[in-house]
Design an enzyme around this catalytic site. Structure first.
Site, PDB file in Angstrom:
ATOM      1  N   GLY A  15       3.388  -7.264   0.121  1.00  0.00           N
ATOM      2  CA  GLY A  15       2.131  -7.728   0.958  1.00  0.00           C
ATOM      3  C   GLY A  15       2.134  -8.659   1.886  1.00  0.00           C
ATOM      4  N   ASN A  33      -6.508 -12.243  -2.574  1.00  0.00           N
ATOM      5  CA  ASN A  33      -5.932 -11.705  -4.172  1.00  0.00           C
ATOM      6  C   ASN A  33      -6.590 -11.969  -5.373  1.00  0.00           C
ATOM      7  OD1 ASN A  33      -2.199 -11.320  -4.494  1.00  0.00           O
ATOM      8  ND2 ASN A  33      -2.981 -13.532  -6.145  1.00  0.00           N
ATOM      9  N   VAL A  75      -0.737  -3.552  -4.547  1.00  0.00           N
ATOM     10  CA  VAL A  75      -1.233  -3.831  -6.530  1.00  0.00           C
ATOM     11  C   VAL A  75      -0.500  -3.224  -6.695  1.00  0.00           C
ATOM     12  CG1 VAL A  75      -3.512  -4.862  -5.753  1.00  0.00           C
ATOM     13  CG2 VAL A  75      -3.077  -2.706  -6.665  1.00  0.00           C
ATOM     14  N   ASN A 103       3.529   2.254  -4.974  1.00  0.00           N
ATOM     15  CA  ASN A 103       4.440   3.144  -5.988  1.00  0.00           C
ATOM     16  C   ASN A 103       3.611   4.697  -6.169  1.00  0.00           C
ATOM     17  OD1 ASN A 103       6.467   3.716  -4.073  1.00  0.00           O
ATOM     18  ND2 ASN A 103       7.952   2.109  -5.022  1.00  0.00           N
ATOM     19  N   SER A 129       8.634   2.551   2.342  1.00  0.00           N
ATOM     20  CA  SER A 129      10.499   1.905   1.602  1.00  0.00           C
ATOM     21  C   SER A 129      11.438   1.251   2.383  1.00  0.00           C
ATOM     22  CB  SER A 129      10.996   3.471   1.952  1.00  0.00           C
ATOM     23  OG  SER A 129      12.071   3.105   1.308  1.00  0.00           O
ATOM     24  N   GLY A 130      11.681   0.386   2.087  1.00  0.00           N
ATOM     25  CA  GLY A 130      12.473  -0.949   3.013  1.00  0.00           C
ATOM     26  C   GLY A 130      12.900  -1.872   2.029  1.00  0.00           C
ATOM     27  N   LYS A 184       7.334  10.213  -0.528  1.00  0.00           N
ATOM     28  CA  LYS A 184       8.100   9.538  -1.167  1.00  0.00           C
ATOM     29  C   LYS A 184       8.441   8.683  -2.584  1.00  0.00           C
ATOM     30  CE  LYS A 184       8.985   4.314  -1.564  1.00  0.00           C
ATOM     31  NZ  LYS A 184       9.202   4.090  -1.900  1.00  0.00           N
ATOM     32  N   HIS A 187      11.852  10.865  -2.357  1.00  0.00           N
ATOM     33  CA  HIS A 187      12.832   9.828  -1.380  1.00  0.00           C
ATOM     34  C   HIS A 187      13.494   8.533  -2.426  1.00  0.00           C
ATOM     35  CE1 HIS A 187      13.411   5.519  -0.132  1.00  0.00           C
ATOM     36  NE2 HIS A 187      13.632   6.472   0.965  1.00  0.00           N
ATOM     37  N   GLU A 191      17.119   8.499  -3.326  1.00  0.00           N
ATOM     38  CA  GLU A 191      18.183   6.721  -3.304  1.00  0.00           C
ATOM     39  C   GLU A 191      18.691   7.446  -5.063  1.00  0.00           C
ATOM     40  OE1 GLU A 191      16.073   3.028  -4.415  1.00  0.00           O
ATOM     41  OE2 GLU A 191      15.250   4.063  -2.840  1.00  0.00           O
ATOM     42  N   TYR A 192      17.768   7.731  -5.594  1.00  0.00           N
ATOM     43  CA  TYR A 192      18.590   7.276  -7.427  1.00  0.00           C
ATOM     44  C   TYR A 192      20.236   7.905  -6.770  1.00  0.00           C
ATOM     45  CZ  TYR A 192      15.212   5.270 -10.438  1.00  0.00           C
ATOM     46  OH  TYR A 192      14.055   4.873 -11.038  1.00  0.00           O
TER      47      TYR A 192
END
Length: 484
Positions: A15, A33, A75, A103, A129-130, A184, A187, A191-192
């Site tokens: 965030g 927050n 969140v 996610n 992602s990143g 995502k 993706h 990645e796994y």
């Protein structure tokens, strides 16, 4: 202070960095927050002097935003997202937009969009992602949801996204309701798989050649200058060459018990629902689960027999070349399976996914970014209806060239007792997909024998089902025909 362009709820690592990214691209940001000290510390620290204003209630946050209000929720997935949505809805006006950048599981996004739209608001579920660096400098962004929200939020999300080597922003509209979070999720599943096949390469270098971590790291660094160039190969080389304070490779002191947060598992579940054989990614999920049984594995290593140590021998030059082929070929399979899942889900949910565009937006910013994705982008732009990535001429020819080394790697691993679940499942999938006649005829016979589940005949039409009274006293009544 004037009204802000966008509000952000949640000032954890992602965030905070997305807020700073937004501000650096010319947007003013209001932040909130649940813990007010986070807001205070952020405004007095990293955000000091920037066009970022802190707010200490959701009412204050909403009041600080220009209309139509745009609020990005960063969140924790699950109930915190639902709680945030429900607390914000009464404070917002028709046409205001809520964006979930976490996610979240795609069925939750489908449900939430319906709930938010029923209140006259718009909703976007976007994959980001990143990691920490990507959030700050430019991630890959995969938005989906209320189509009417895209013209409003598109300029903001596109501005903060990473840029591919050709300058194209790594952000484009994915589709309705849960499409962005589904993409995502896939993706992350890929990645796994990528991480697992790299780890299996490392393991074979260590076990069959007796190489130390820095030496393996040098090989990976070399691979990263060619067709295997990718973020994950690059960081693996860095990790393997990193020394602890006493000069020992730090990786040798990391416990071999992997964690996971669930996106890989979600990808496997979705594949099972769609009937797509996502074998490599599922094996990568199971490999993490097996690694977590550390104490059981240590105990089993003392009592379960394996091949003699003399089996763990290989020629360095040939193994290095073969492993490079095995890694590349397995990556092709991983992406082929992932895009088959995207293709099936696109039809199921009516998303109309653009596979070339998806591959293109993964070329920068995200964890699986690599030169490899340029070829995938080309494949789907040439043939948007491509049934399987392995059938594209480039990947077909590359698999043919790699398969001899790939098979030698799997055979050597099996003979030496070194587990390679991703390499071997990828090869089994490749062989299964290219096999015109599989033993499922016997399987259907078994199902019909014990459960009257029926079968199709090679000398009949597809969709025409038959039942046989195999024992002579089973009767002619068959079960209904359906596939889960």
């Amino acid at each position: 202070m004037s009204l802000s362009d966008i509000g952000v709820v949640g000032l954890a690592v992602m965030g905070e960095n997305l807020v700073l990214n937004l501000e650096s691209k010319g947007f003013s940001v209001s932040v909130f927050n649940r813990s007010p000290e986070r807001v205070t510390n952020f405004i007095a620290g990293r955000a000091k002097g920037l066009r970022i204003q802190g707010t200490f209630s959701q009412q204050e946050l909403v009041a600080s935003l220009a209309s139509p209000r745009k609020i990005l929720m960063m969140v924790k997935a699950g109930k915190p997202v639902d709680d945030t949505i429900e607390s914000l809805i009464p404070l917002l006006s028709p046409g205001d937009i809520l964006i979930d950048g976490g996610n979240s599981h795609f069925p939750d996004t489908i449900r939430r969009m319906k709930r938010v739209e029923s209140a006259g608001l718009l909703y976007i579920g976007t994959g980001v992602s990143g990691g920490e660096e990507g959030a700050l400098k430019g991630p890959s962004i995969m938005p989906g949801g209320s189509a009417a929200a895209w013209p409003v939020v598109g300029p903001l999300l596109t501005a903060i996204a990473a840029k591919a080597p050709d300058g194209t922003p790594c952000c484009s509209w994915i589709g309705s309701d849960g499409a962005g979070h589904f993409v995502k999720m896939v993706h992350n599943g890929i990645e796994y798989g990528d991480m697992q096949v790299i780890c299996e390469s490392y393991h074979l270098f260590r076990e069959l050649l007796g190489m130390d971590a820095p030496s393996i790291g040098e090989i990976f660094a070399g691979w990263n200058k060619g067709e295997l160039e990718s973020y994950l190969v690059e960081i693996s080389a860095d990790i393997l060459r990193f020394k602890d304070t006493d000069g020992t490779p730090l990786v040798d002191r990391i416990l071999d018990a992997a964690g996971q947060k669930g996106t890989g598992k979600w990808t496997s579940f979705a594949a099972m629902d769609e009937g797509i054989p996502l074998t490599l990614i599922t094996e990568a999920v199971y490999a993490r689960s097996l690694s977590a049984l550390k104490e059981e594995r240590v105990a089993a290593s003392k009592v379960l027999a394996g091949p003699p140590e003399t089996a763990k021998k290989a020629q360095a030059a040939s193994l290095i070349a073969d492993l490079k082929d095995a890694l590349y070929a397995s990556k092709i399979v991983s992406y082929a399976q992932g895009f088959q899942l995207l293709r099936s889900a696109s039809a199921t949910y009516g998303w109309g996914l653009d596979f070339g565009a998806i591959a293109a937006l993964w070329r920068g910013g995200c964890i699986i970014r690599s030169v490899f994705l340029n070829k995938i982008t080309d494949a789907y732009r040439t043939n948007p209806e491509l049934a399987n990535l392995m059938l594209d001429p480039f990947f077909r020819d590359r698999l043919a060239a790699a398969q001899a080394g790939w098979r030698r790697v799997v055979a050597a691993a099996v003979e030496a007792g070194v587990p390679v679940p991703a390499f071997s499942s990828a090869l089994a999938y490749y062989d299964g997909y290219r096999t015109a006649s599989l033993p499922a005829n016997l399987l259907q016979g078994q199902r019909d024998y014990f459960g009257a589940h029926t079968y199709e005949r090679t000398d009949g039409a597809r969709g025409e089902f038959h039942h046989t009274d195999w024992t002579g006293h089973g009767g002619n009544t068959a079960a209904s025909t359906y596939t889960v």
